[in-house]
Write a protein that holds these residues in place. Structure first.
Motif, short mmCIF file in Angstrom:
data_model
loop_
_atom_site.label_atom_id
_atom_site.label_comp_id
_atom_site.label_asym_id
_atom_site.label_seq_id
_atom_site.Cartn_x
_atom_site.Cartn_y
_atom_site.Cartn_z
N ASP A 176 -6.87 -19.77 -3.04
CA ASP A 176 -6.09 -19.24 -4.16
C ASP A 176 -7.02 -18.93 -5.33
N VAL A 177 -7.15 -17.64 -5.66
CA VAL A 177 -8.00 -17.21 -6.78
C VAL A 177 -7.13 -16.49 -7.81
N ILE A 178 -7.73 -16.13 -8.92
CA ILE A 178 -6.96 -15.53 -10.02
C ILE A 178 -6.25 -14.26 -9.57
N GLN A 179 -6.92 -13.42 -8.80
CA GLN A 179 -6.32 -12.14 -8.40
C GLN A 179 -5.11 -12.33 -7.48
N THR A 180 -5.17 -13.28 -6.57
CA THR A 180 -4.02 -13.51 -5.70
C THR A 180 -2.88 -14.15 -6.48
N PHE A 181 -3.22 -14.97 -7.47
CA PHE A 181 -2.20 -15.57 -8.34
C PHE A 181 -1.49 -14.49 -9.15
N VAL A 182 -2.25 -13.51 -9.65
CA VAL A 182 -1.67 -12.38 -10.38
C VAL A 182 -0.74 -11.58 -9.46
N TYR A 183 -1.17 -11.38 -8.22
CA TYR A 183 -0.34 -10.64 -7.27
C TYR A 183 0.99 -11.33 -7.03
N ARG A 184 0.95 -12.65 -6.82
CA ARG A 184 2.19 -13.38 -6.55
C ARG A 184 3.14 -13.34 -7.75
N ASN A 185 2.58 -13.53 -8.94
CA ASN A 185 3.43 -13.60 -10.12
C ASN A 185 3.85 -12.23 -10.62
N GLY B 281 -0.93 -0.21 -21.58
CA GLY B 281 0.01 -1.21 -21.10
C GLY B 281 -0.46 -2.65 -21.27
N LEU B 282 -1.71 -2.85 -21.71
CA LEU B 282 -2.20 -4.22 -21.89
C LEU B 282 -1.42 -4.99 -22.95
N GLN B 283 -0.72 -4.27 -23.80
CA GLN B 283 0.04 -4.93 -24.86
C GLN B 283 1.12 -5.85 -24.31
N ILE B 284 1.56 -5.63 -23.06
CA ILE B 284 2.60 -6.50 -22.52
C ILE B 284 2.09 -7.92 -22.30
N ALA B 285 0.74 -8.11 -22.29
CA ALA B 285 0.19 -9.46 -22.19
C ALA B 285 0.58 -10.29 -23.41
N PHE B 286 0.89 -9.63 -24.51
CA PHE B 286 1.26 -10.33 -25.75
C PHE B 286 2.76 -10.22 -26.03
N LYS B 287 3.52 -9.79 -25.03
CA LYS B 287 4.96 -9.62 -25.21
C LYS B 287 5.73 -10.26 -24.06
N ASP B 288 7.01 -10.44 -24.28
CA ASP B 288 7.91 -10.83 -23.20
C ASP B 288 8.49 -9.54 -22.65
N PHE B 289 7.75 -8.92 -21.74
CA PHE B 289 8.07 -7.55 -21.33
C PHE B 289 9.36 -7.47 -20.55
N ASN B 290 10.20 -6.52 -20.97
CA ASN B 290 11.45 -6.22 -20.29
C ASN B 290 11.45 -4.73 -19.99
N PRO B 291 11.45 -4.32 -18.70
CA PRO B 291 11.40 -2.90 -18.38
C PRO B 291 12.52 -2.09 -19.03
N ALA B 292 13.65 -2.71 -19.30
CA ALA B 292 14.77 -1.98 -19.92
C ALA B 292 14.44 -1.57 -21.36
N ILE C 222 3.60 -8.96 -8.86
CA ILE C 222 4.24 -8.07 -7.90
C ILE C 222 5.42 -8.74 -7.21
N LEU C 223 5.23 -9.96 -6.74
CA LEU C 223 6.28 -10.62 -5.97
C LEU C 223 7.36 -11.22 -6.86
N ASN C 224 6.96 -11.84 -7.96
CA ASN C 224 7.94 -12.52 -8.83
C ASN C 224 8.38 -11.68 -10.03
N GLY C 225 7.70 -10.58 -10.30
CA GLY C 225 8.10 -9.70 -11.39
C GLY C 225 7.84 -10.26 -12.78
N ASP C 226 6.92 -11.21 -12.90
CA ASP C 226 6.58 -11.78 -14.20
C ASP C 226 5.41 -10.97 -14.77
N TYR C 227 5.73 -9.79 -15.30
CA TYR C 227 4.70 -8.81 -15.64
C TYR C 227 3.84 -9.26 -16.83
#
Length: 298
Positions: free
Chosen positions: A248-257, A32-43, A259-264
């Motif tokens: 605010d650290v990298i891991q909490t920033f990842v969580y907000r974006n 799933g790391l490939q989504i870091a290089f994509k505009d991931f859309n779950p659909a 999990i909370l904002n859905g910017d996978y």
């Protein structure tokens, strides 16, 4: 080889369980790391999402939060290494030097117990003890004429509280491996040093510390391999809008974006950047330790 496999087939069958665990839960998700290089859309899924290359990384590096996140993550990790890492070693040396069995066991139990307390409970205790209205610490400060301090809301106090409570919670448990290593040192080395006129401090410096040095190096390499992982759960529980500047650290920033904002895709790119730093530091420190201390993970 086949004969050895057949003779020990039961042991190899047992080995399948951890191999399967690593394959399914550690290596499998790396697809799933490939989504870091994509505009991931779950659909559309992994394969159907649009490829955007390094756009997510560039977005993170140019963001307003990048420098703050990197500084907070690095500063907490470096301070933890400089302050928290040596304390279990000192505690193990202290336990090893105590001659009273009762006192030794008491000290071990007192320092081990906090490890078994939940992180949620630890943060709850911090909230109670540091509460500006009736907290234990502020009551003491008030008794000596100091105004109550809202410790949990002050950015300048966050790292001190976080690292200090980590030391209290983990030092006893982390000292176990050093105590075990000290127990394996040949007693004749201490007797020889004593006969040569070495004081207790000199025996510690020239017998105890060199005896556990390989273990210290291995533990240091493992800690540096997790350099960017600074304790996400505890930081998240301690974090609030008032101390965000320091917490605010990298891991909490990842969580907000993520999990909370859905910017996978964006959060996957940040997580990959975080992991690459850990991996690079692990390789470099392991190579340096093998070259200088002749001790390494591989």
């Amino acid at each position: 080889m086949m004969k050895r496999l057949f003779m020990r087939f039961d042991l190899y069958l047992m080995l399948l369980i951890p191999i399967a665990w690593y394959a399914i839960f550690q290596y499998g998700p790396m697809y799933g790391l490939q989504i870091a290089f994509k505009d991931f859309n779950p659909a559309f899924g992994f394969a159907g999402s649009e490829w955007v290359g390094l756009e997510n990384f560039e977005r993170f590096f140019s963001s307003y939060y990048f420098e703050r996140l990197l500084w907070n993550t690095f500063s907490i990790s470096i301070l933890s290494l400089l302050i928290a890492f040596p304390i279990p070693i000192f505690l193990a040396l202290l336990i090893n030097e105590i001659r009273s069995t009762t006192l030794k066991k008491t000290l071990q139990n007192v320092t081990y117990v906090p490890h078994f307390i939940s992180v949620v409970v630890i943060v709850g205790m911090l909230d109670l003890f540091l509460d500006p209205n009736g907290g234990f610490i502020n009551i003491i400060l008030s008794s000596i004429g100091v105004e109550p301090i809202p410790f949990m809301e002050k950015p300048e106090w966050f790292k001190t509280i976080f690292i200090g409570s980590n030391i209290w919670q983990t030092m006893g448990w982390q000292s176990i491996i050093y105590v075990a290593s000290l127990a394996g040192i040949d007693p004749q080395l201490y007797e020889a040093a004593k006969m040569d006129g070495a004081s207790r401090l000199q025996r510690i410096m020239h017998v105890s510390l060199p005896g556990i040095l390989p273990v210290i190096v291995i533990m240091l390499i493992l800690d540096i391999g997790q350099f960017m992982n600074v304790g996400f759960e505890k930081i998240l529980l301690m974090q609030n809008n008032l101390n965000l500047e320091s917490s605010d650290v990298i891991q909490t920033f990842v969580y907000r974006n993520g999990i909370l904002n859905g910017d996978y895709s964006y959060s996957a790119a940040i997580g990959l950047f975080n992991s690459l730093i850990n991996f690079s530091l692990l390789i470099l420190v392991n190579h340096y330790a093998r070259k200088k201390a002749e001790t390494s993970l591989w």
